[in-house]
Design an enzyme around this catalytic site. Structure first.
Site, PDB file in Angstrom:
ATOM      1  N   ARG A  66      -6.282   3.979  -5.673  1.00 29.75           N
ATOM      2  CA  ARG A  66      -6.986   2.749  -6.067  1.00 29.75           C
ATOM      3  C   ARG A  66      -7.920   2.232  -4.972  1.00 29.75           C
ATOM      4  NH1 ARG A  66      -2.067  -0.539  -7.720  1.00 29.75           N
ATOM      5  NH2 ARG A  66      -0.823   1.373  -7.756  1.00 29.75           N
ATOM      6  N   GLU A 103       6.487   0.289  -2.085  1.00 27.45           N
ATOM      7  CA  GLU A 103       7.433  -0.519  -2.862  1.00 27.45           C
ATOM      8  C   GLU A 103       8.273   0.324  -3.821  1.00 27.45           C
ATOM      9  OE1 GLU A 103       5.703  -3.606  -5.305  1.00 27.45           O
ATOM     10  OE2 GLU A 103       7.614  -4.663  -5.497  1.00 27.45           O
TER      11      GLU A 103
END
Ligand code: PRP
Ligand code: ADE
Length: 178
Positions: A66, A103
């Site tokens: 991204r 995460e």
């Protein structure tokens, strides 16, 4: 104004519960890219920020995948080189690698040795800072290649995960969520 741009961008980001794994509240930035005017005002805002605060930047480093939606457009706007950091096995030629945790998983990140010259001032760009695992490993990779990290820059920062506290360089974010 930057405030209006930020509010507009924030309203486009969608929250998705339990993606990609249970317990994660995923902040989806893709809807921004369905609105060309939102994209152009976002890139103008970020490039202007860099011009004001980091006029000595030599190159923009962007993170797979991204970060590639932001990095090249920012680099183009500043007329600076763009250098990718990719997940393992995607970049040809001599690379250096590092392990990285995030995460909801872990990766091995790589950078081409031919990209960075000794003493290069870089800004590392990504879409989002969560735990900071990806960003800290990317800083280490740039430094291992002889580069100097002026700042880590993200569109979105997830404050509760305290990624910023892990990083030993300036962190710029434009949109925050708890
Ligand atoms: C996402 C995001 C950041 C990273 C942040 O990448 O784009 O690079 O996680 O998490 P962290 O701060 O906990 O390290 P991911 O590899 O999931 O996806 P992408 O390939 O779609 O960019
Ligand atoms: N990358 C790591 N954590 C994320 C989250 N909560 N939303 C979107 N991208 C992420």
């Amino acid at each position: 104004t930057p405030e209006k741009t930020i509010a507009g961008l924030k309203s486009l980001i969608e929250a998705v519960q339990d993606f990609p794994i249970k317990g994660v509240l995923f902040r989806d930035i893709m809807p921004i890219f369905r609105v060309p005017l939102a994209v152009s005002s976002m890139i103008d805002m970020i490039a202007a920020y860099i011009e004001v605060h980091y006029a000595d930047v030599d190159a923009i480093v962007g993170l797979d995948a991204r970060g590639f939606l932001f990095g090249p457009m920012i680099a183009l706007s500043l007329e600076k080189p763009f250098l990718p950091i990719r997940k393992k096995g995607k970049l040809p030629g001599k690379c250096i690698s590092i392990e990285s945790s995030k995460e909801y998983g872990s990766d091995i990140l790589e950078m081409q040795c031919s990209g960075i010259s000794e003493g290069y001032n870089v800004i590392i760009v990504d879409d989002l800072l969560a735990t900071g695992g990806t960003m800290i490993s990317s800083c280490a990779l740039v430094r291992k290649s002889g580069g100097n990290v002026l700042a880590c820059l993200v569109l979105v920062e997830l404050l509760d995960l305290k990624g910023r506290e892990k990083l030993d360089c300036p962190v710029c974010s434009f949109i925050t969520f708890e």
